[in-house]
Motif scaffolding. Structure first.
Motif, PDB file in Angstrom:
ATOM      1  N   GLN A 146       0.824  -1.206   0.000  1.00 26.92           N
ATOM      2  CA  GLN A 146       0.000   0.000   0.000  1.00 26.92           C
ATOM      3  C   GLN A 146       0.862   1.261   0.000  1.00 26.92           C
ATOM      4  OE1 GLN A 146      -2.962  -1.247   3.303  1.00 26.92           O
ATOM      5  NE2 GLN A 146      -4.175  -0.096   1.806  1.00 26.92           N
ATOM      6  N   LEU A 147       1.950   1.251   0.754  1.00 26.82           N
ATOM      7  CA  LEU A 147       2.850   2.395   0.770  1.00 26.82           C
ATOM      8  C   LEU A 147       3.492   2.604  -0.602  1.00 26.82           C
ATOM      9  CD1 LEU A 147       4.621   1.766   4.201  1.00 26.82           C
ATOM     10  CD2 LEU A 147       2.950   3.575   3.697  1.00 26.82           C
ATOM     11  N   ALA A 148       3.924   1.519  -1.212  1.00 22.87           N
ATOM     12  CA  ALA A 148       4.536   1.617  -2.535  1.00 22.87           C
ATOM     13  C   ALA A 148       3.524   2.116  -3.566  1.00 22.87           C
ATOM     14  CB  ALA A 148       5.090   0.257  -2.955  1.00 22.87           C
ATOM     15  N   ALA A 149       2.267   1.683  -3.431  1.00 23.24           N
ATOM     16  CA  ALA A 149       1.226   2.145  -4.341  1.00 23.24           C
ATOM     17  C   ALA A 149       0.987   3.646  -4.174  1.00 23.24           C
ATOM     18  CB  ALA A 149      -0.064   1.365  -4.093  1.00 23.24           C
ATOM     19  N   ARG A 150       0.897   4.092  -2.940  1.00 23.02           N
ATOM     20  CA  ARG A 150       0.709   5.523  -2.673  1.00 23.02           C
ATOM     21  C   ARG A 150       1.831   6.343  -3.272  1.00 23.02           C
ATOM     22  NH1 ARG A 150      -0.328  10.489  -2.146  1.00 23.02           N
ATOM     23  NH2 ARG A 150      -0.043  11.592  -0.174  1.00 23.02           N
ATOM     24  N   ALA A 151       3.057   5.866  -3.150  1.00 28.95           N
ATOM     25  CA  ALA A 151       4.213   6.591  -3.680  1.00 28.95           C
ATOM     26  C   ALA A 151       4.193   6.666  -5.199  1.00 28.95           C
ATOM     27  CB  ALA A 151       5.505   5.930  -3.207  1.00 28.95           C
ATOM     28  N   ARG A 152       3.428   5.804  -5.831  1.00 28.19           N
ATOM     29  CA  ARG A 152       3.346   5.767  -7.296  1.00 28.19           C
ATOM     30  C   ARG A 152       2.027   6.303  -7.827  1.00 28.19           C
ATOM     31  NH1 ARG A 152       6.826   2.435  -5.357  1.00 28.19           N
ATOM     32  NH2 ARG A 152       8.672   1.781  -6.548  1.00 28.19           N
ATOM     33  N   GLY A 153       1.300   7.015  -6.983  1.00 26.60           N
ATOM     34  CA  GLY A 153       0.069   7.636  -7.425  1.00 26.60           C
ATOM     35  C   GLY A 153      -1.126   6.717  -7.482  1.00 26.60           C
ATOM     36  N   LEU A 154      -1.044   5.582  -6.789  1.00 29.01           N
ATOM     37  CA  LEU A 154      -2.151   4.636  -6.740  1.00 29.01           C
ATOM     38  C   LEU A 154      -2.792   4.657  -5.362  1.00 29.01           C
ATOM     39  CD1 LEU A 154      -0.502   1.549  -8.501  1.00 29.01           C
ATOM     40  CD2 LEU A 154      -2.077   3.200  -9.536  1.00 29.01           C
ATOM     41  N   GLY A 155      -4.098   4.416  -5.318  1.00 26.03           N
ATOM     42  CA  GLY A 155      -4.799   4.283  -4.055  1.00 26.03           C
ATOM     43  C   GLY A 155      -5.158   2.835  -3.805  1.00 26.03           C
ATOM     44  N   SER A 156      -5.346   2.496  -2.554  1.00 24.57           N
ATOM     45  CA  SER A 156      -5.733   1.130  -2.185  1.00 24.57           C
ATOM     46  C   SER A 156      -6.534   1.191  -0.894  1.00 24.57           C
ATOM     47  CB  SER A 156      -4.497   0.228  -2.015  1.00 24.57           C
ATOM     48  OG  SER A 156      -3.670   0.710  -0.953  1.00 24.57           O
ATOM     49  N   ALA A 157      -7.130   0.083  -0.541  1.00 30.26           N
ATOM     50  CA  ALA A 157      -7.889  -0.006   0.708  1.00 30.26           C
ATOM     51  C   ALA A 157      -7.674  -1.379   1.317  1.00 30.26           C
ATOM     52  CB  ALA A 157      -9.384   0.234   0.466  1.00 30.26           C
ATOM     53  N   TRP A 158      -7.547  -1.410   2.639  1.00 31.75           N
ATOM     54  CA  TRP A 158      -7.349  -2.670   3.373  1.00 31.75           C
ATOM     55  C   TRP A 158      -8.718  -3.275   3.635  1.00 31.75           C
ATOM     56  CZ3 TRP A 158      -2.519  -4.472   5.275  1.00 31.75           C
ATOM     57  CH2 TRP A 158      -2.597  -5.602   6.099  1.00 31.75           C
ATOM     58  N   THR A 159      -9.006  -4.420   3.050  1.00 31.99           N
ATOM     59  CA  THR A 159     -10.321  -5.033   3.210  1.00 31.99           C
ATOM     60  C   THR A 159     -10.184  -6.525   3.499  1.00 31.99           C
ATOM     61  OG1 THR A 159     -10.630  -5.636   0.867  1.00 31.99           O
ATOM     62  CG2 THR A 159     -11.255  -3.411   1.512  1.00 31.99           C
ATOM     63  N   THR A 160     -11.068  -7.015   4.366  1.00 33.04           N
ATOM     64  CA  THR A 160     -11.048  -8.439   4.718  1.00 33.04           C
ATOM     65  C   THR A 160     -12.439  -9.065   4.728  1.00 33.04           C
ATOM     66  OG1 THR A 160     -11.142  -7.888   7.085  1.00 33.04           O
ATOM     67  CG2 THR A 160      -8.950  -8.205   6.122  1.00 33.04           C
ATOM     68  N   LEU A 161     -13.468  -8.305   4.420  1.00 32.33           N
ATOM     69  CA  LEU A 161     -14.827  -8.834   4.545  1.00 32.33           C
ATOM     70  C   LEU A 161     -15.098 -10.011   3.618  1.00 32.33           C
ATOM     71  CD1 LEU A 161     -16.993  -5.622   4.991  1.00 32.33           C
ATOM     72  CD2 LEU A 161     -16.593  -7.429   6.656  1.00 32.33           C
TER      73      LEU A 161
END
Length: 212
Positions: A146-161
């Motif tokens: 997620q950190l690497a994605a943020r640094a490259r202009g990508l968003g993500s979300a932590w999901t487990t449902l």
């Protein structure tokens, strides 16, 4: 090309992105691979590196995962209102904003361009007792992703449902039974540039020096 963020900026502005995931803009697989290369530098117990990463780009498979996620989310959201009613007015307001964002992601999980599923080799059954060692060999890498994605202009979300339907999702993706799923990370370019540190309770409310 990475964003000019200091380490502290990166760590404090990597947020779960739900409403602002760009569902129309394709994400190059090469960029996802870069993020996973960073993730593979995370620590694992005894340097076991027994993780696996399922990157889902096929539209039909994304829809399948999204449908299971939505089914689980609907059951979860029915319980959420009762839990939030017991919170302070301030926390209820925060919960309402998060709920709106989460509702949106649940409706569109199958539309997110890339779904990354972090998995780990376990065996047929989970180890007995405390499982911190097991998940500690996977979840830090997922956060690094997620950190690497943020640094490259990508968003993500932590999901487990979706894990309520782990077996069904695993069968749809051909994941063998001895490999268990840890977290689902929807990934896309994001819209807007307003990421900032989130409000948190003061450190001293949760800090214990030497003893509780």
């Amino acid at each position: 090309m990475t964003l000019p963020l200091s380490p502290d900026e990166l760590l404090t502005t990597t947020r779960s992105v739900r409403k602002r995931l760009d569902l129309e803009r394709p994400v190059p697989i090469e960029l996802v691979r870069e993020c996973l290369e960073v993730a593979l530098q995370a620590p694992t117990g005894s340097n076991s590196q027994n993780w696996h990463w399922v990157v889902i780009t096929d539209a039909g498979l994304r829809r399948t995962v999204g449908d299971y996620y939505k089914r689980s989310y609907d059951a979860y959201s029915d319980q959420r209102a009762a839990r939030n009613a017991a919170l302070s007015a301030e926390r209820q307001a925060v919960g309402a904003r998060v709920a709106t964002s989460a509702d949106h992601l649940a409706e569109h999980m199958g539309d997110v361009p890339v779904l990354v599923l972090a998995c780990i080799t376990v065996g047929e059954d989970f180890p007995p007792g405390n499982q911190a060692g097991l998940w500690g060999s996977l979840l830090p890498a997922a956060w690094s992703y997620q950190l690497a994605a943020r640094a490259r202009g990508l968003g993500s979300a932590w999901t487990t449902l979706h894990l309520a339907y782990e077996k069904e999702v695993g069968e749809a993706l051909g994941i063998p039974p001895h490999v268990r799923q840890g977290v689902l990370l929807p990934t896309a370019y994001y819209t807007g540039e307003t990421f900032k540190p989130a409000p948190r309770e003061p450190l001293d409310t949760v800090l214990h020096l030497d003893t509780w």
